[in-house]
Design a protein around this motif. Sequence first.
Motif, PDB file in Angstrom:
ATOM      1  N   UNK A 286       0.834  -1.101   0.036  1.00  0.00           N
ATOM      2  CA  UNK A 286      -0.013  -0.139  -0.103  1.00  0.00           C
ATOM      3  C   UNK A 286       0.867   1.312   0.047  1.00  0.00           C
ATOM      4  N   UNK A 287       1.873   1.326   0.740  1.00  0.00           N
ATOM      5  CA  UNK A 287       2.786   2.298   0.840  1.00  0.00           C
ATOM      6  C   UNK A 287       3.525   2.669  -0.475  1.00  0.00           C
ATOM      7  N   UNK A 288       3.936   1.323  -1.129  1.00  0.00           N
ATOM      8  CA  UNK A 288       4.547   1.690  -2.290  1.00  0.00           C
ATOM      9  C   UNK A 288       3.862   1.967  -3.455  1.00  0.00           C
ATOM     10  N   UNK A 289       2.373   1.782  -3.503  1.00  0.00           N
ATOM     11  CA  UNK A 289       1.497   2.108  -4.552  1.00  0.00           C
ATOM     12  C   UNK A 289       1.120   3.571  -4.369  1.00  0.00           C
ATOM     13  N   UNK A 290       0.790   3.887  -2.931  1.00  0.00           N
ATOM     14  CA  UNK A 290       0.619   5.314  -2.752  1.00  0.00           C
ATOM     15  C   UNK A 290       1.687   6.327  -3.094  1.00  0.00           C
ATOM     16  N   UNK A 291       2.899   5.846  -2.876  1.00  0.00           N
ATOM     17  CA  UNK A 291       4.016   6.587  -3.378  1.00  0.00           C
ATOM     18  C   UNK A 291       4.168   6.811  -4.674  1.00  0.00           C
ATOM     19  N   UNK A 292       3.854   5.902  -5.539  1.00  0.00           N
ATOM     20  CA  UNK A 292       3.876   5.929  -7.118  1.00  0.00           C
ATOM     21  C   UNK A 292       2.790   6.887  -7.473  1.00  0.00           C
ATOM     22  N   UNK A 293       1.702   6.665  -6.937  1.00  0.00           N
ATOM     23  CA  UNK A 293       0.385   7.283  -7.355  1.00  0.00           C
ATOM     24  C   UNK A 293       0.479   8.783  -6.976  1.00  0.00           C
ATOM     25  N   UNK A 294       1.189   9.284  -5.780  1.00  0.00           N
ATOM     26  CA  UNK A 294       1.329  10.573  -5.375  1.00  0.00           C
ATOM     27  C   UNK A 294       2.291  11.420  -6.319  1.00  0.00           C
ATOM     28  N   UNK A 295       3.415  10.671  -6.426  1.00  0.00           N
ATOM     29  CA  UNK A 295       4.636  11.123  -7.492  1.00  0.00           C
ATOM     30  C   UNK A 295       3.971  11.304  -8.820  1.00  0.00           C
ATOM     31  N   UNK A 296       3.149  10.598  -9.258  1.00  0.00           N
ATOM     32  CA  UNK A 296       2.197  10.695 -10.560  1.00  0.00           C
ATOM     33  C   UNK A 296       1.342  11.802 -10.596  1.00  0.00           C
ATOM     34  N   UNK A 297       0.721  12.138  -9.542  1.00  0.00           N
ATOM     35  CA  UNK A 297      -0.266  13.140  -9.394  1.00  0.00           C
ATOM     36  C   UNK A 297       0.623  14.687  -9.177  1.00  0.00           C
ATOM     37  N   UNK A 298       1.722  14.548  -8.496  1.00  0.00           N
ATOM     38  CA  UNK A 298       2.350  15.894  -8.306  1.00  0.00           C
ATOM     39  C   UNK A 298       3.129  16.255  -9.784  1.00  0.00           C
ATOM     40  N   UNK A 299       3.598  15.304 -10.502  1.00  0.00           N
ATOM     41  CA  UNK A 299       4.253  15.581 -11.608  1.00  0.00           C
ATOM     42  C   UNK A 299       3.456  15.785 -12.908  1.00  0.00           C
ATOM     43  N   UNK A 300       2.385  15.242 -12.765  1.00  0.00           N
ATOM     44  CA  UNK A 300       1.545  15.246 -14.015  1.00  0.00           C
ATOM     45  C   UNK A 300       0.262  15.862 -13.949  1.00  0.00           C
ATOM     46  N   UNK A 301      -0.155  16.758 -12.786  1.00  0.00           N
ATOM     47  CA  UNK A 301      -1.404  17.488 -12.608  1.00  0.00           C
ATOM     48  C   UNK A 301      -1.125  18.776 -11.748  1.00  0.00           C
ATOM     49  N   UNK A 302      -2.045  19.573 -11.869  1.00  0.00           N
ATOM     50  CA  UNK A 302      -1.948  20.992 -11.042  1.00  0.00           C
ATOM     51  C   UNK A 302      -3.165  20.832  -9.944  1.00  0.00           C
ATOM     52  N   UNK A 303      -3.312  19.605  -9.437  1.00  0.00           N
ATOM     53  CA  UNK A 303      -4.195  19.266  -8.577  1.00  0.00           C
ATOM     54  C   UNK A 303      -3.478  20.055  -7.040  1.00  0.00           C
ATOM     55  N   UNK A 304      -4.498  20.665  -6.109  1.00  0.00           N
ATOM     56  CA  UNK A 304      -4.058  21.190  -5.158  1.00  0.00           C
ATOM     57  C   UNK A 304      -3.796  20.088  -4.203  1.00  0.00           C
ATOM     58  N   UNK A 305      -2.805  20.162  -3.221  1.00  0.00           N
ATOM     59  CA  UNK A 305      -2.265  19.086  -2.244  1.00  0.00           C
ATOM     60  C   UNK A 305      -3.443  18.682  -1.473  1.00  0.00           C
ATOM     61  N   UNK A 306      -4.330  19.224  -1.097  1.00  0.00           N
ATOM     62  CA  UNK A 306      -5.327  18.877  -0.214  1.00  0.00           C
ATOM     63  C   UNK A 306      -6.351  17.564  -1.115  1.00  0.00           C
ATOM     64  N   UNK A 307      -6.540  17.928  -2.438  1.00  0.00           N
ATOM     65  CA  UNK A 307      -7.047  17.051  -3.292  1.00  0.00           C
ATOM     66  C   UNK A 307      -6.092  15.710  -3.687  1.00  0.00           C
ATOM     67  N   UNK A 308      -4.925  16.021  -3.928  1.00  0.00           N
ATOM     68  CA  UNK A 308      -4.080  14.907  -3.969  1.00  0.00           C
ATOM     69  C   UNK A 308      -3.928  13.906  -2.526  1.00  0.00           C
ATOM     70  N   UNK A 309      -3.988  14.863  -1.343  1.00  0.00           N
ATOM     71  CA  UNK A 309      -3.912  13.985  -0.176  1.00  0.00           C
ATOM     72  C   UNK A 309      -5.043  13.093  -0.079  1.00  0.00           C
ATOM     73  N   UNK A 310      -6.298  13.581  -0.399  1.00  0.00           N
ATOM     74  CA  UNK A 310      -7.542  12.712  -0.296  1.00  0.00           C
ATOM     75  C   UNK A 310      -7.732  11.710  -1.405  1.00  0.00           C
ATOM     76  N   UNK A 311      -6.990  11.947  -2.642  1.00  0.00           N
ATOM     77  CA  UNK A 311      -6.936  11.023  -3.281  1.00  0.00           C
ATOM     78  C   UNK A 311      -6.109   9.635  -2.985  1.00  0.00           C
ATOM     79  N   UNK A 312      -5.039   9.795  -2.367  1.00  0.00           N
ATOM     80  CA  UNK A 312      -4.083   8.940  -2.068  1.00  0.00           C
ATOM     81  C   UNK A 312      -4.184   8.262  -0.557  1.00  0.00           C
ATOM     82  N   UNK A 313      -5.250   8.743   0.139  1.00  0.00           N
ATOM     83  CA  UNK A 313      -5.645   8.166   1.297  1.00  0.00           C
ATOM     84  C   UNK A 313      -4.869   8.952   2.760  1.00  0.00           C
ATOM     85  N   UNK A 314      -4.636  10.234   2.598  1.00  0.00           N
ATOM     86  CA  UNK A 314      -4.084  11.041   3.661  1.00  0.00           C
ATOM     87  C   UNK A 314      -4.727  11.978   4.136  1.00  0.00           C
ATOM     88  N   UNK A 315      -5.039  12.121   5.599  1.00  0.00           N
ATOM     89  CA  UNK A 315      -6.148  13.158   6.243  1.00  0.00           C
ATOM     90  C   UNK A 315      -6.010  14.500   5.556  1.00  0.00           C
TER      91      UNK A 315
END
Length: 346
Positions: A286-315
């Motif tokens: 879960x940690x590994x895929x969360x890492x990959x998913x987070x990096x992909x969203x940070x590098x390929x989107x302009x989503x705000x950090x709160x939105x990314x946190x919600x998508x990858x399961x952080x509070x």
Amino acid sequence: MQSSVINGTVSAHLTRSLVGAMTGADTGRLARLPDLAPEVLTDDLARVSTPSLLTVWENLVLLEPHTLIGPLILEDAPIGTFGLWDYLITTGATLRESLTQAVDLLAVIGDPAAEKLIVEEDGRHFTVRHATGTWGPDLVQAVDLFALSLFLTRARAAAGRHIVPSRVTITHRPPRQARQLAGLFGTDRIQYDAPYNSISFSEDDVHAPLPKAQPGMDRILAHHAELVLASSRPVLGWQDRFRAALTAAFQEDAVSLENVAQRLTMSPRTLQRRLAENDTTWRAQVESVRHEHTMDLLRSTDLPLDSIADRVGYSDARALRRAVRRWQGQAPRDVRRAPRRAPSAG
């Protein structure tokens, strides 16, 4: 009948028909999936992972939002598009025999672990009930309407005439295109918000002799279907299929041991044991895929950090920042500013 090895997979025939419906679209996301390569889709014995097929459906739904994409695909899909399974429906003595055999041999085209079909008869109606996985609502609706339309279009082709279903039930709310859907089904006897999905045919329709029936051919094709299933093999190994299922769960905001185990048609305890046999754990994956998913969203989107946190399961964004620093040794904003490295030529 079928080996559990094909659970969690679908046929190359089904997959390439859906990929083919995306002609002209940006299919870059699909090209990155190893079991969607051209050489896989042209191999009739290849089995594609269900998570990869869901990625295709996601692209189709995004490509044609607010359309009846499932039924519309079948408007341009003649008999033979789905290979052997199509002919199981057209060669029986009656539609009743052919549809029953096609339901029994669902695994030839679909995922026997994710797609559930039941045949019911009450003396007046012959009904095929359908249920699929617990994916995003848009995907589930597209797959459900596709499945009901598949049985209708194949029944019409087998009978050689415009059969009208006696009843249709759909678990979803009426779509914007409810009138168009009624036109495709040929009836306005459609119940929405129903407890299950189903399509019913009259007893007269299902007992009428089929014009293309050849005595004994249905048994020959059923035997051939068993041989095909025995010879078919998933393109991805177990670990890759697990990662695909976990990644799909992240995309659907449904990350849990129970959910992923269900996608892989095993118990949570069995899944944990399989992970241990591969020298890893649920938490580590879960940690590994969360890492990959987070990096992909940070590098390929302009989503705000709160939105990314919600998508990858952080509070919240603060928890996300801490995780990114732990993984990368830098803040999320620095990850976004860093130039992307070109892929290696080797």
